[in-house]
Design a protein around this motif. Structure first.
Motif, PDB file in Angstrom:
ATOM      1  N   UNK A   1       6.838   8.939  24.040  1.00 18.87           N
ATOM      2  CA  UNK A   1       6.895   8.518  22.636  1.00 18.87           C
ATOM      3  C   UNK A   1       7.631   9.572  21.803  1.00 18.87           C
ATOM      4  N   UNK A   2       7.324  10.854  22.079  1.00 21.24           N
ATOM      5  CA  UNK A   2       8.022  11.918  21.345  1.00 21.24           C
ATOM      6  C   UNK A   2       9.521  11.867  21.623  1.00 21.24           C
ATOM      7  N   UNK A   3       9.870  11.620  22.894  1.00 21.02           N
ATOM      8  CA  UNK A   3      11.278  11.603  23.266  1.00 21.02           C
ATOM      9  C   UNK A   3      12.009  10.449  22.591  1.00 21.02           C
ATOM     10  N   UNK A   4      11.288   9.338  22.418  1.00 21.59           N
ATOM     11  CA  UNK A   4      11.905   8.213  21.715  1.00 21.59           C
ATOM     12  C   UNK A   4      12.255   8.609  20.286  1.00 21.59           C
ATOM     13  N   UNK A   5      11.476   9.566  19.746  1.00 24.01           N
ATOM     14  CA  UNK A   5      11.745  10.015  18.388  1.00 24.01           C
ATOM     15  C   UNK A   5      13.024  10.824  18.268  1.00 24.01           C
ATOM     16  N   UNK A   6      13.569  11.288  19.418  1.00 21.95           N
ATOM     17  CA  UNK A   6      14.731  12.177  19.350  1.00 21.95           C
ATOM     18  C   UNK A   6      15.871  11.541  18.567  1.00 21.95           C
ATOM     19  N   UNK A   7      16.110  10.275  18.849  1.00 20.59           N
ATOM     20  CA  UNK A   7      17.253   9.679  18.182  1.00 20.59           C
ATOM     21  C   UNK A   7      16.866   8.758  17.028  1.00 20.59           C
ATOM     22  N   UNK A   8      15.590   8.791  16.619  1.00 24.45           N
ATOM     23  CA  UNK A   8      15.271   8.059  15.394  1.00 24.45           C
ATOM     24  C   UNK A   8      15.861   8.858  14.249  1.00 24.45           C
ATOM     25  N   UNK A   9      16.848   8.311  13.589  1.00 28.75           N
ATOM     26  CA  UNK A   9      17.540   9.090  12.578  1.00 28.75           C
ATOM     27  C   UNK A   9      16.635   9.427  11.408  1.00 28.75           C
TER      28      UNK A   9
ATOM     29  N   UNK B   1      11.313  16.064  17.165  1.00 29.81           N
ATOM     30  CA  UNK B   1      11.207  15.669  18.574  1.00 29.81           C
ATOM     31  C   UNK B   1      12.227  16.395  19.463  1.00 29.81           C
ATOM     32  N   UNK B   2      13.420  16.650  18.920  1.00 25.20           N
ATOM     33  CA  UNK B   2      14.413  17.352  19.729  1.00 25.20           C
ATOM     34  C   UNK B   2      13.963  18.788  20.003  1.00 25.20           C
TER      35      UNK B   2
END
Lengths: 322, 301
Positions: free
Chosen positions: B132-140, B172-173
């Motif tokens: 879930x955190x990794x999905x946040x990486x590209x949530x602008x 997240x990144x």
């Protein structure tokens, strides 16, 4: 992780790893307590805004009677009305079109130059590489607002040294701030700010390749250019894919550059990019419901890219580790 | 290198061959590749050079003298900018330092502890949390800004420093990078040994793990610092009081006023110069961290 644990178990000089045998407290509560600040902030500032936007995007304001009095306006369930409005809105379509053109100008140029610079930095025949690397990376330290401001002045014919030269040469060059040139003007600002960062990502990726691969190719008589095209570029392909995905996502979000340039030109509307449109709907027109629906549409497109990115990342980085 | 160089230069002594095979060995210079990079460097340095020249002019010279010609009014412009509305510009600089500096520090600590736990602990739900955190990486972050505004408005936090600080602490990144660094640089034996000696988990993290992750954390700090410093939309939306503005929003506002009062342009240009100088110095000083540690992130990514 498995790599670092294995020797412990084999050597046996350290006490055995307690993994999986601890109490509930040490196995579950401790890690979650340590993750709590991150999880709480993630939920509050990433998950909750997304859910809230979704919620808003399915609502609308209903005006009953003449719309007068406090009870005359109420919020009702709208179904997919806002999405229909967004997707059929010609302004939204136009802003997406402009950003696509902008992306088609920017991304190939930026990544092509970044790759060229990275390969040249990696070449042993290049001199003054340290200076060039630092200079090209430097604009990354300049925020988009300030770089737009600097370039914005450089685009003004009265200030620009380029127009000074064109004028002396007797050329009549149209202003980059005219409606035809403004897309290039914004792409140039983003190129200036982004080429160095992408160059560094590709360059570090090149540096991690063991050099004996090139030596072997050189023994077989391959030229520097052949080595670059046939060996180096394929090896750093994942880094290039990564920079491309990041750039595409950034392109969809372009906001600071056109917003900063607006006072200097008449050719930028308040709905030039999709996010400017969202901003205008939410704050100038007070229509947060359709702004929410437009945000969701932009986010879904971005998510499509995110999943692509995830697949690349997990294959490369966590395939062996987990 | 050694294996290929030694046979091709049999006439040289072994010592020379060794030296040649070291990194100092250079092939014939290529003017073309050097030239292309120098052109790129000039392109990138040019606006910085221009702003240095332009900020030395007064407002009448700005549009009348040749643009790259320096003048003598740099100090006058700095004084004028400092006096503008009782030093509002320096207030913006201080605000930026708080948003980017404090925000990035908090973000680095939270990224580090989360990354460390995700790399070094086994617990139920770990994979789900990480995915879930990794999905946040590209949530602008930019797309989140408007809903964040409405949520913070509900609790009355808009138009405060918190409204700009808090949303940018989660990264997240940063967590993703911290997980890579923790997995690579923190030996499990050390953690186990400290536990056996009775050290608490937070003590182990703050005193033992954090120093081990040092250089990687500098990279996360720099990334987050640049991200906050670069994020225009969030403060632009959240803040109405210009005493709370960061430099970017403040200068953008001054530029807007310049449309009706061209003397503002000199202030904007001087402000742009003054605000990029510390950043450029920070970059040059910490450059090796970009070089070293982007590798760690980029190679694995």
């Amino acid at each position: 992780m498995t790599v670092t644990e294995a020797p412990v178990a084999i050597r046996g000089s350290n006490p055995p790893v307690r993994r999986g045998r601890g109490t509930f407290r040490s196995r579950v509560l401790v890690p979650y307590a340590m993750l709590a600040p991150g999880i709480i902030l993630f939920v509050a500032f990433m998950a909750a805004p997304i859910v809230y936007t979704l919620f808003l995007s399915f609502q609308k304001t209903k005006v009953s009677g003449l719309g007068l009095g406090s009870g005359a306006r109420s919020t009702v369930f709208a179904g997919i009305d806002n999405y229909v409005t967004t997707l059929t809105n010609t302004e939204f379509g136009a802003s997406v079109g402009r950003v696509l053109v902008y992306g088609f100008i920017l991304i190939p140029l930026m990544l092509g130059l970044a790759l060229l610079f990275a390969l040249l930095l990696d070449s042993r025949r290049t001199r003054a590489a340290g200076f060039s690397r630092t200079a090209i990376f430097l604009p990354y330290a300049v925020p988009a607002v300030i770089s737009s401001l600097l370039w914005g002045f450089l685009y003004l014919p009265a200030v620009s040294p380029f127009y000074f030269v064109f004028d002396k040469l007797g050329w009549d060059v149209p202003s980059l701030l005219s409606s035809g040139g403004v897309t290039f003007a914004i792409a140039n600002i983003a190129l200036w700010g982004g080429v160095g960062f992408n160059m560094i990502v590709m360059y570090t990726s090149l540096k991690s390749v063991p050099s004996d691969i090139y030596e072997a190719a050189k023994l077989d008589g391959a030229s520097e250019i052949q080595i670059a095209l046939r060996i180096k570029i394929p090896i750093i392909a994942p880094a290039i894919v990564m920079t491309a995905l990041f750039s595409m996502v950034a392109t969809l979000q372009v906001f600071a550059e056109p917003t900063t340039l607006r006072p200097l030109t008449n050719s930028l509307s308040t709905s030039w990019s999709p996010l400017m449109l969202v901003y205008r709907d939410a704050f100038t027109r007070d229509d947060i419901y359709s702004a929410a629906a437009t945000s969701i549409v932009i986010a879904l497109v971005t998510f499509a890219f995110s999943f692509l990115f995830l697949r690349v990342v997990q294959k490369r980085a966590f395939g062996q580790e987990d | 290198m050694t294996t290929t160089l030694v046979p091709t230069r049999p006439d040289r002594s072994l010592r020379k061959a060794e030296r040649a095979s070291a990194r100092t060995f250079r092939q014939k210079a290529s003017p073309v590749s050097t030239g292309i990079l120098i052109i790129g460097a000039i392109y990138c340095l040019f606006p910085v050079f221009w702003v240095l020249m332009a900020s030395s002019k007064d407002s009448s010279e700005l549009f009348s003298t040749f643009t790259l010609m320096p003048s003598t009014h740099l100090w006058d412009n700095i004084v004028e900018l400092s006096q503008y509305r009782d030093g509002l510009f320096w207030r913006w600089v201080l605000n930026t330092a708080i948003y980017a500096g404090v925000g990035a520090l908090a973000s680095t600590w939270i990224s580090a502890i989360s990354g460390y736990v995700l790399a070094k602990f086994e617990f139920p739900g770990k994979k789900v949390v990480f995915s879930i955190l990794l999905m946040g990486v590209l949530v602008p972050g930019v797309i989140l800004a408007i809903p964040q505004y409405f949520l913070l408005a509900e609790v009355g936090l808009t138009n405060t420093m918190w409204s700009v600080l808090l949303p940018q602490i989660i990264s997240p990144y940063g967590i993703y990078l911290a997980r890579i660094y923790a997995a690579a640089s923190v030996p499990t034996e050390v953690i186990e040994a400290s536990r056996t000696e009775g050290a608490g988990e937070l003590y182990i993290f703050n005193r033992i793990v954090l120093p081990m992750m040092g250089p990687g954390l500098v990279t996360i700090f720099l990334f987050q610092f640049v991200a906050v410093w670069n994020n225009f939309m969030l403060p632009y939306i959240m803040l109405g009081d210009d005493q709370l503005f960061p430099v970017t929003v403040g200068l953008s506002g001054l530029l807007n006023q310049g449309a009706s009062a061209p003397s503002m342009y000199t202030l904007v240009i001087t402000g742009a110069l003054l605000s990029i100088i510390p950043l450029i110095i920070l970059f040059l000083v910490l450059q090796r961290y970009w070089k070293v540690d982007l590798a760690a992130g980029a190679v694995k990514a």
